[in-house]
Write a protein that holds these residues in place. Structure first.
Motif: not given
Length: 860
Positions: A669, A673, A712, A715-716, A762-763, A765-767, A769-770
């Motif tokens: 991760l 990043t 959202f 990643p969960l 996972f990464f 998906s978070c990125y 969403f941001y």
């Protein structure tokens, strides 16, 4: 030894009986009969590459004169090698002195153009050959035997003889059959039947064979075949006996099957017991024992005839097809299928229970309806009784049958003929009555030894066969055979307790219990170099017939068959085995097989299955059968990997976290990043998805809200459904693939691949969403890349797992997850490419402020 002495005395007694009423055999010599048709077509030389045993038949003749009741045979053998003398030089001629006379005509050698006569009656030995002795049938057959001397390569052995006399039991009616092709070629074949004009002989040929030619002889007609050569037919092993592979002919004076039924009814009427005989007295005792209940009486009679009347027959002369009197069979306590069937029918008739004899062929399950009607179509007799308007077949020759009389097993005999005036052919049912279940429990000890407890449960027909086996075989011999079986599979096996038998004859269940100690159960697998306990189902693989390619015939199966072999690997100290499930099962038209693996508390169970629900594999399904069983070792063997501590691999790592995996996850991760910020985050959008120059929407709205919720949750879902229970599990990393025979390297590579890609998903998906919250211009293209990655990864992962595990996804949930990912990706990709809201929302560049156009300038 006692059994051997008893058998020897029984055989001697039978032979004394035969000698008492059989004619003394003798040989006579005479010229070739003048009624013989002379062969007109010369022989052709066969291909010697197709010849074995060092000789071949230059010609074969078989001629029959019905009015003279005479069969004439002539053969010419050619020795192609000196070794052929061993086989071709032994002469065996079988005949039944009770109604036949053997007349020798010719026996000479042709060597270098010279004729060397060898016909000397004094050199022949007359031996009681008893061609059916292996079936406990004494038919009074003799053999004239001669061993020719001074045979050499290229010699021709010419021999002719006649066997005069037909069995009078057939009432003067004639029937016959002859195979027109062999498994080796013949130089010439000549067959001839001379039939008086007042008699009607029906002919039929099979597999494209020519019909006979006819010649009027005045008072008779000659029906003949004259073939200058015959082609050979390749033999396929494990071909059903009933399946025709060679051309043949049949002839019969019986016009219809009802004619055969009437003949059999005339030969074997069902009498009542003698009024003052012991049979009637015994039948009355059984009636009282059955409390005057007809069903119970049938069971008592069946048990007596099947078990107390031993199977043994003196079938000399007419008694080849005529049963002995029931009173005699009852007194001597032995008989063949006819004797036992008529005896049982007589005892049932005594109490008004209707029954009839039934002719069957124990080999020909199919094609009986294509044969010409004749007694020759059958080789066995059984019984059909009717009680309370319900008919039922029973085979009086089967012993040790248990359970309810109405559930008594009857083999599948195909079409059968009921013996009565106007009797017809009827179909019998295919009934898989019987099951064998083997349960092997390996109690693993921490020192690498094991205690093996074996329970084998036989039901139905299998119980009856096993019951008979144990009654006829010494228990010590069975124990020795069983322990030798396990000693071939495992090292240092010793008997722990004696063999224990439980026979529940009322329910027709037979149980066998065994127990052994194994000093070394854990072995080193040579492929994976891992400690392993092997689960074998060798007993199942023995039922798979060996097939050699190419094949053009059906495959005979040991029908009926239903086998279950369950192997239980039990952990030491009651430590639980990791949760595990695998299932391979195939069901075809004529068979099924499978292997499954499950766990329950401290036990890993490997269940093997094999069954046949038909007598054969059809020709068009042979390739499928060969493919299914191309690797018997993989189907009927399973390797269970063990840790160095003596437990099934993974047993001591359940619910434990692999902190190395967690650490690598965090490192990945951080790496993703850093790479994103350094090389991607500050870039402007590419032209992959067209965006407006200015923002038309000042907030995320419309369908983008649903997309935001999905991003959202993504990643969960990845973290809690995949990473925590799977990727972070110490058990998974230690035991992945331990129950299979796959390469550990390939399986580990698959796991690493899944770990890295799921971490990347996972990464991203978070990125994403941001980026969506920030309405960044690079959001559409980044999400597009994420969706494509998920689709491609899902497809590749599914294919890789299917190839490695040799099976596709099995459950609905697995298929649902695959289709959900693909459909979800396609829908959102289309939305990203076509939505005006996407084009008017995500226009914010790195470090830019958003300028929203006045409402009236917003495009529709």
């Amino acid at each position: 030894m006692q059994l051997i002495r008893t058998s020897a005395l029984a055989v001697l007694f039978i032979f004394l009986q035969i000698i008492g009423f059989a004619k003394s055999p003798s040989l006579t010599k005479a010229p070739v009969p003048d009624w013989i048709r002379q062969k007109e077509v010369p022989s052709k030389m066969p291909d010697l590459e197709d010849i074995s045993d060092g000789y071949y038949f230059e010609s074969i003749e078989y001629q029959v004169n019905l009015s003279l009741q005479s069969r004439f045979y002539r053969t010419v053998k050619v020795l192609t090698e000196n070794a052929g003398a061993e086989n071709a030089g032994q002469i065996h001629i079988s005949f039944v002195p009770q109604y036949q006379t053997l007349v020798l005509h010719e026996l000479y050698l042709l060597r270098d153009g010279k004729r060397l006569d060898r016909l000397n009656l004094s050199k022949f030995e007359l031996l009681a050959s008893e061609t059916e002795l292996s079936r406990s049938i004494y038919n009074g057959t003799y053999s004239a035997y001669l061993l020719l001397d001074d045979l050499r390569k290229d010699d021709k052995i010419v021999m002719s003889y006649s066997v005069v006399g037909f069995n009078p039991v057939f009432g003067g009616r004639f029937f016959d059959s002859y195979v027109l092709q062999g498994f080796e070629p013949t130089g010439a074949l000549h067959i001839n039947y001379i039939v008086p004009k007042q008699r009607k002989l029906y002919f039929k040929t099979f597999l494209g064979a020519d019909s006979p030619k006819e010649k009027d002889l005045g008072t008779a007609i000659s029906y003949y075949w004259e073939m200058p050569s015959t082609t050979h037919v390749a033999y396929d092993f494990n071909t059903p006996i009933w399946y025709p592979t060679r051309q043949r002919m049949e002839c019969s004076e019986f016009e219809k099957w009802s004619d055969v039924a009437k003949w059999a009814d005339d030969v074997n009427p069902i009498p009542l017991p003698a009024a003052t005989g012991k049979l009637r007295e015994f039948a009355d005792q059984l009636w009282l024992k059955a409390k005057k209940d007809s069903i119970a009486y049938v069971k008592e009679v069946a048990d007596f005839v099947q078990n107390e009347i031993r199977y043994m027959g003196v079938e000399v002369g007419e008694y080849s097809h005529r049963a002995n009197e029931p009173e005699k069979v009852f007194a001597q306590r032995y008989g063949d299928c006819k004797d036992k069937s008529v005896l049982m029918a007589t005892m049932l008739k005594h109490r008004g229970i209707k029954s009839r004899l039934v002719l069957v062929n124990s080999w020909e399950e199919y094609n009986m309806e294509t044969y010409l009607p004749s007694p020759n179509a059958f080789n066995h007799m059984v019984l059909y009784f009717i009680l309370n308007d319900r008919g039922q077949y029973i085979d009086p020759t089967i012993t040790n049958q248990g359970g309810n009389i109405r559930d008594r097993y009857f083999p599948f005999y195909g079409k059968v003929l009921h013996v009565q005036p106007g009797g017809k052919m009827y179909d019998t049912e295919k009934i898989v009555s019987g099951n064998t279940r083997i349960e092997e429990r390996f109690h693993i000890q921490k020192d690498g030894t094991a205690i093996l407890d074996v329970l084998t449960i036989y039901t139905g027909a299998n119980a009856e066969n096993t019951r008979s086996y144990f009654k006829q075989t010494a228990k010590n011999q069975i124990e020795k055979s069983n322990i030798e079986y396990y000693q071939k599979l495992y090292k240092q096996v010793k008997k722990r307790t004696p063999l224990h038998l439980e026979d529940d004859i009322a329910n027709n269940v037979f149980r066998v219990k065994e127990s052994y100690t194994i000093d070394k159960i854990i072995e080193l697998d040579p492929t994976t170099n891992r400690s392993t306990v092997y689960a074998y189902a060798s007993s199942l693989s023995l039922y798979i017939p060996e097939i050699i390619e190419p094949r053009t015939t059906p495959i005979a199966l040991s029908y009926p068959l239903a086998l279950e072999h369950d192997v239980y690997i039990i952990n030491p100290n009651s430590v639980n085995v990791p949760a595990l499930s695998e299932n391979i099962y195939e069901s075809r038209d004529s068979y099924y097989f499978g292997k499954s693996i499950t766990t329950n508390n401290d036990t890993l169970k490997v269940a093997f299955r094999l069954g046949f629900h038909d007598t054969h594999v059809k020709v068009d399904q042979v390739d499928e059968f060969m493919s299914d069983f191309s690797d018997l070792n993989n189907i009927f063997t399973c390797a269970v990997y063990m840790d160095d501590d003596g437990f099934v691999t993974g047993s001591n790592t359940q619910n434990k976290t692999n902190w190395w995996a967690v650490s690598i996850f965090l490192v990945l991760l951080a790496l993703f990043t850093w790479l994103t910020i350094k090389y991607y985050h500050k870039r402007s959008a590419s032209s992959v998805i067209y965006l407006y120059d200015n923002a038309e929407y000042d907030a995320v709205g419309g369908w983008l809200i649903l997309l935001a919720l999905a991003l959202f949750a993504s990643p969960l879902r990845v973290f809690f459904n995949l990473m925590v229970p799977y990727m972070f599990s110490l058990q998974v990393w230690n035991t992945f693939g331990y129950y299979t025979e796959m390469s550990k390297t390939l399986l580990s590579a698959l796991l690493v691949f899944e770990f890295v890609i799921n971490t990347l998903i996972f990464f991203l998906s978070c990125y994403c969403f941001y980026l969506l919250i920030k309405r960044r211009d690079i959001f559409p293209q980044t999400l597009l890349a994420l969706l494509l990655l998920q689709i491609v990864f899902t497809i590749l992962d599914t294919v890789a797992a299917s190839v490695l595990f040799s099976k596709p996804p099995e459950t609905f949930s697995e298929y649902a997850e695959i289709f959900r990912t693909i459909i979800f990706g396609i829908i959102w990709i289309l939305y990203l490419l076509n939505s005006t809201r996407v084009k008017g929302t995500f226009v914010v560049k790195a470090n830019d402020k958003v300028e929203v156009l006045p409402t009236e300038d917003i495009r529709p």
